[in-house]
Enzyme design. Structure first.
Site, PDB file in Angstrom:
ATOM      1  N   HIS A  78      27.249  48.255  38.998  1.00 17.36           N
ATOM      2  CA  HIS A  78      26.437  47.516  40.176  1.00 17.36           C
ATOM      3  C   HIS A  78      26.097  46.302  40.176  1.00 17.36           C
ATOM      4  O   HIS A  78      26.075  45.168  41.064  1.00 17.36           O
ATOM      5  CB  HIS A  78      25.923  48.428  40.582  1.00 17.36           C
ATOM      6  N   LYS A  96      26.817  54.614  45.113  1.00 17.59           N
ATOM      7  CA  LYS A  96      26.063  54.891  43.981  1.00 17.59           C
ATOM      8  C   LYS A  96      25.809  55.307  43.234  1.00 17.59           C
ATOM      9  O   LYS A  96      27.295  55.191  42.842  1.00 17.59           O
ATOM     10  CB  LYS A  96      25.168  56.518  45.244  1.00 17.59           C
TER      11      LYS A  96
HETATM   12  N1  LIG Z   1      30.619  57.853  47.373  1.00 19.81           N
HETATM   13  C1  LIG Z   1      31.041  58.633  46.796  1.00 19.81           C
HETATM   14  O1  LIG Z   1      31.482  59.550  46.658  1.00 19.81           O
HETATM   15  C2  LIG Z   1      31.454  58.440  45.572  1.00 19.81           C
HETATM   16  C3  LIG Z   1      32.912  59.043  43.982  1.00 19.81           C
HETATM   17  C4  LIG Z   1      33.118  58.677  43.367  1.00 19.81           C
HETATM   18  C5  LIG Z   1      32.562  57.665  42.517  1.00 19.81           C
HETATM   19  N2  LIG Z   1      31.492  57.240  43.389  1.00 19.81           N
HETATM   20  C6  LIG Z   1      30.699  56.011  42.651  1.00 19.81           C
HETATM   21  O2  LIG Z   1      31.695  55.289  42.539  1.00 19.81           O
HETATM   22  C7  LIG Z   1      32.267  54.305  41.359  1.00 19.81           C
HETATM   23  C8  LIG Z   1      32.871  54.508  40.426  1.00 19.81           C
HETATM   24  O3  LIG Z   1      33.054  55.589  40.874  1.00 19.81           O
HETATM   25  P1  LIG Z   1      34.876  55.500  40.554  1.00 19.81           P
HETATM   26  O4  LIG Z   1      34.678  56.974  40.246  1.00 19.81           O
HETATM   27  O5  LIG Z   1      36.206  55.608  41.626  1.00 19.81           O
HETATM   28  O6  LIG Z   1      35.454  55.963  38.987  1.00 19.81           O
HETATM   29  P2  LIG Z   1      36.898  54.902  38.473  1.00 19.81           P
HETATM   30  O7  LIG Z   1      37.634  55.891  39.117  1.00 19.81           O
HETATM   31  O8  LIG Z   1      36.638  55.512  37.032  1.00 19.81           O
HETATM   32  O9  LIG Z   1      37.182  53.719  39.255  1.00 19.81           O
HETATM   33  C9  LIG Z   1      36.407  52.434  38.030  1.00 19.81           C
HETATM   34  C10 LIG Z   1      37.084  51.317  38.697  1.00 19.81           C
HETATM   35  O10 LIG Z   1      35.632  50.748  38.060  1.00 19.81           O
HETATM   36  C11 LIG Z   1      36.512  49.618  37.929  1.00 19.81           C
HETATM   37  N3  LIG Z   1      35.751  48.735  36.069  1.00 19.81           N
HETATM   38  C12 LIG Z   1      35.288  47.635  35.785  1.00 19.81           C
HETATM   39  N4  LIG Z   1      34.756  46.961  34.452  1.00 19.81           N
HETATM   40  C13 LIG Z   1      35.170  48.958  33.989  1.00 19.81           C
HETATM   41  C14 LIG Z   1      34.952  49.345  32.902  1.00 19.81           C
HETATM   42  N5  LIG Z   1      33.975  48.360  32.330  1.00 19.81           N
HETATM   43  N6  LIG Z   1      35.346  50.444  31.923  1.00 19.81           N
HETATM   44  C15 LIG Z   1      35.399  51.111  33.550  1.00 19.81           C
HETATM   45  N7  LIG Z   1      36.028  50.594  34.649  1.00 19.81           N
HETATM   46  C16 LIG Z   1      35.881  49.563  34.764  1.00 19.81           C
HETATM   47  C17 LIG Z   1      38.406  49.913  36.774  1.00 19.81           C
HETATM   48  O11 LIG Z   1      38.684  48.734  38.404  1.00 19.81           O
HETATM   49  P3  LIG Z   1      40.080  47.292  38.068  1.00 19.81           P
HETATM   50  O12 LIG Z   1      40.568  48.337  36.776  1.00 19.81           O
HETATM   51  O13 LIG Z   1      40.461  47.529  39.245  1.00 19.81           O
HETATM   52  O14 LIG Z   1      38.781  46.364  37.692  1.00 19.81           O
HETATM   53  C18 LIG Z   1      38.040  51.199  37.203  1.00 19.81           C
HETATM   54  O15 LIG Z   1      39.254  51.767  38.088  1.00 19.81           O
HETATM   55  C19 LIG Z   1      30.207  54.887  40.309  1.00 19.81           C
HETATM   56  O16 LIG Z   1      29.374  54.330  40.593  1.00 19.81           O
HETATM   57  C20 LIG Z   1      30.532  56.296  41.037  1.00 19.81           C
HETATM   58  O17 LIG Z   1      29.373  56.578  41.793  1.00 19.81           O
HETATM   59  C21 LIG Z   1      31.011  57.015  44.984  1.00 19.81           C
END
Ligand SMILES: NC(=O)c1ccc[n+]([C@@H]2O[C@H](COP(=O)([O-])OP(=O)(O)OC[C@H]3O[C@@H](n4cnc5c(N)ncnc54)[C@H](OP(=O)(O)O)[C@@H]3O)[C@@H](O)[C@H]2O)c1
Length: 336
Positions: A78, A96
């Site tokens: 981030h 977050k």
């Molecule tokens: N507000 C809410 O309700 C809520 C809920 C869940 C998560 N979140 C937050 O959102 C963020 C992402 O969570 P998520 O659950 O969406 O995660 P996720 O499904 O694992 O997705 C993470 C995305 O980040 C990208 N990425 C870039 N560098 C990476 C790396 N080194 N390793 C893994 N992924 C990488 C990837 O996208 P690409 O392949 O597309 O580049 C991947 O699709 C976190 O910070 C989490 O705290 C918020």
């Protein structure tokens, strides 16, 4: 108001939910999406009808048709992408926790200030009418003087579903992933109870069950907040507990059994708070959310763009929350 043109930076789970929200928002339009591979970006663009698909985050920041970026990478990325987005003159809604440490959060805020862009940490629960009602009840003295808060956000991700959550290099652990809501809510209660703009604990203690890498599978914390309020917090990604908020005062208590951060609260609908005055029966208070939470969040950013900060979650509050998380992680021995 002209439409705010959004670019999504990453295509994971939450990015898909936010994309659906922007599509239904009044003041937002999805113009671009970026992933680390062109194929993944194109697949996401097709799924959500996004005109521009970029195979790198750099290309998204160079896209002149993007006004605001939504950063949805794992936490550890981030800070870098928020600073780069600010340097590119893009407004920022960042998932977050804003960063992994308070020092990083200060750098991001400084970049937003210098480059004169909007910045908000995507704590969407702050925008839910349930949270607003909770604050109003506390401010109105419905439970007398607040003495204690008890808040839990904890789930079991399952052994095969925890890569981001267990990896210290990606900012793993329950405290950063969901404990951030607990500290945020406890501080919000103290702010409402004492009229303090930014409440920060004087004492932070805690314990956790750590992995071999020093990542907290689950953690408990205790905060001493302004007004002498004591908060007990519980969070984790490897322990299923009942999420809840309880606020205890000298004249009663408030109980929320389905806090605004839970999945059930994302669509429109009615949620419930229970207010018990003295030793009486709980009074049921219903709050209606007329629109989905991510729609609300996208429109909130558009409405407050010119202010550069959200009135519901200022930069000072985000940095204070990150400082509290630093102290909680230090207290439990995070990192080994
Ligand atoms: N507000 C809410 O309700 C809520 C809920 C869940 C998560 N979140 C937050 O959102 C963020 C992402 O969570 P998520 O659950 O969406 O995660 P996720 O499904 O694992 O997705 C993470 C995305 O980040 C990208 N990425 C870039 N560098 C990476 C790396 N080194 N390793 C893994 N992924 C990488 C990837 O996208 P690409 O392949 O597309 O580049 C991947 O699709 C976190 O910070 C989490 O705290 C918020």
């Amino acid at each position: 108001m002209t439409n705010l043109r959004w670019g999504l930076l990453a295509t994971g789970t939450i990015a898909a939910e936010f994309a659906a929200g922007v599509r239904q928002s009044r003041h937002g339009v999805l113009t671009a999406v970026a992933a680390r591979s062109s194929e993944r970006a194109r697949e996401f663009a097709t799924r959500f009808g996004v005109p521009n698909a970029h195979g790198s985050y750099e290309d998204l920041l160079a896209d002149p048709e993007v006004d605001a970026v939504y950063i949805a990478t794992p936490h550890a990325l981030h800070a870098e992408w928020a600073v780069r987005a600010a340097e590119a003159g893009k407004h920022i809604l960042c998932e977050k926790p804003l960063t992994v440490t308070a020092a990083e959060a200060e750098r991001v805020v400084d970049a937003a200030r210098r480059h004169d862009v909007f910045l908000m940490e995507a704590f969407m629960y702050r925008l839910h009418p349930q949270t607003r009602r909770l604050v109003e009840l506390i401010e109105s003295g419905a439970i007398g003087e607040v003495r204690a808060v008890d808040v839990t956000f904890s789930f079991d991700s399952g052994a095969n579903d925890a890569a981001r959550l267990a990896d210290p290099a990606l900012g793993g652990g329950g405290i950063l992933d969901v404990g951030c809501y607990c500290t945020s809510l406890a501080r919000l209660v103290a702010q409402a109870a004492t009229g303090t703009a930014v409440a920060e604990p004087s004492d932070v203690t805690g314990m956790a069950r750590l992995t071999g890498d020093g990542v907290d599978e689950f953690a408990m914390g205790l905060l001493r907040l302004p007004g002498g309020i004591i908060a007990q917090l519980s969070c984790g990604y490897r322990l299923a507990q009942d999420d809840h908020i309880r606020v205890y005062g000298t004249a009663g208590q408030l109980h929320v059994s389905t806090p605004a951060w839970t999945h059930e609260m994302r669509p429109p609908g009615v949620s419930t708070l229970f207010l018990t005055r003295g030793t009486g029966e709980p009074e049921v208070i219903e709050v209606e959310a007329t629109e989905g939470l991510f729609i609300r969040e996208a429109d909130h950013v558009a409405r407050h763009l010119a202010d550069r900060q959200s009135p519901e979650l200022t930069w000072a509050e985000t940095v204070a929350n990150m400082r509290t998380l630093d102290r909680w992680r230090a207290a439990v021995g995070y990192g080994g």
